[in-house]
Design an enzyme around this catalytic site. Sequence first.
Site, PDB file in Angstrom:
ATOM      1  N   SER A 149     -46.531  11.883 -25.898  1.00 62.35           N
ATOM      2  CA  SER A 149     -45.618  11.383 -24.858  1.00 62.35           C
ATOM      3  C   SER A 149     -44.204  11.421 -25.430  1.00 62.35           C
ATOM      4  CB  SER A 149     -46.002   9.930 -24.533  1.00 62.35           C
ATOM      5  OG  SER A 149     -45.008   9.289 -23.755  1.00 62.35           O
ATOM      6  N   TYR A 159     -48.902   1.337 -26.759  1.00 60.57           N
ATOM      7  CA  TYR A 159     -48.855   2.711 -26.248  1.00 60.57           C
ATOM      8  C   TYR A 159     -47.932   3.568 -27.109  1.00 60.57           C
ATOM      9  CZ  TYR A 159     -48.460   6.573 -22.912  1.00 60.57           C
ATOM     10  OH  TYR A 159     -48.487   7.820 -22.316  1.00 60.57           O
TER      11      TYR A 159
END
Length: 253
Positions: free
Chosen positions: A139, A152
Amino acid sequence: MNRLAEKVALITGAAGGIGAAAARRFAAQGARVLLVDLDETALQEVAKSTDAMSYCVADVSQAEQMAACVEATVQRYGGLDIAVLNAGIEGQVRPITDYDIATFDRVMAVNVRGVWLGLKYCIPQIARRGGGSIVITSSVAGLSGADNMSAYCASKHAVVGLMRTAAGECAPMNIRVNTVNPAPIETRMMRSLETGFLPDQPDAAKAFITQRIPMQRYGTPQEVADLMLFLAGDESPYCTGGTYTVDGGMFCR
Ligand code: NAD
């Protein structure tokens, strides 16, 4: 039409937005694809469009289940050339001081242990074919900090480290390993995060996030799938150990 002719791919998180887009893209380019996910109903929906796909219901954080999926791929299709280790969860949206410990552990189990297990079991099978490609979904949160998304963000940084290590270990086996690093993409995950950021005003959260992206929009799952296809196939033979943003310019800010 045949950029992945004769190739066999395993894709985790294949019932979700990005994974399903990759599965459809790969199958349309001639690959046979083993879909892995927890959600059997959604897997059936993705797989029903073509007999080039079949599925395994599995939790990627569980070693026996991940090993069984890789074994099933080899049994059904005769080998493995490509792995897209894409399954992931977002966890909570809250500062570190308020973050739930069990949620932290679960995010790390799925997003990091799941990728590590995928590498562990896929590498020997891809090596047996004489080489191939592994694509890991990180990401932009794997390249820079992300307030209120500590687990995350840590998990998506961690898989960049796994990718770099695997790229070095696998180069002698002719296996390339890279990450894709998307900015916000139009899937269930962003709807969940928008609600997490502003529970009563998810549309305002989306507008706030969007204005931080130079191209002023979220990406589509297909745009990520196109980058995965490039990295998975034979058009990227000198690409390994890389982080590839697909982010409308977000990371350059
Ligand atoms: P999604 O929620 O639509 O898909 C994720 C899929 O992973 C779901 O189908 C889910 O059932 C599956 N999954 C979750 N835990 C699992 C487990 N333990 N075992 C097997 N499958 C499991 O979200 P998405 O946007 O398609 O996300 C795919 C990947 O892309 C994730 O790794 C995510 O972190 C990453 N990503 C997404 C965005 C975004 O904005 N959507 C941006 C950057 C990176």
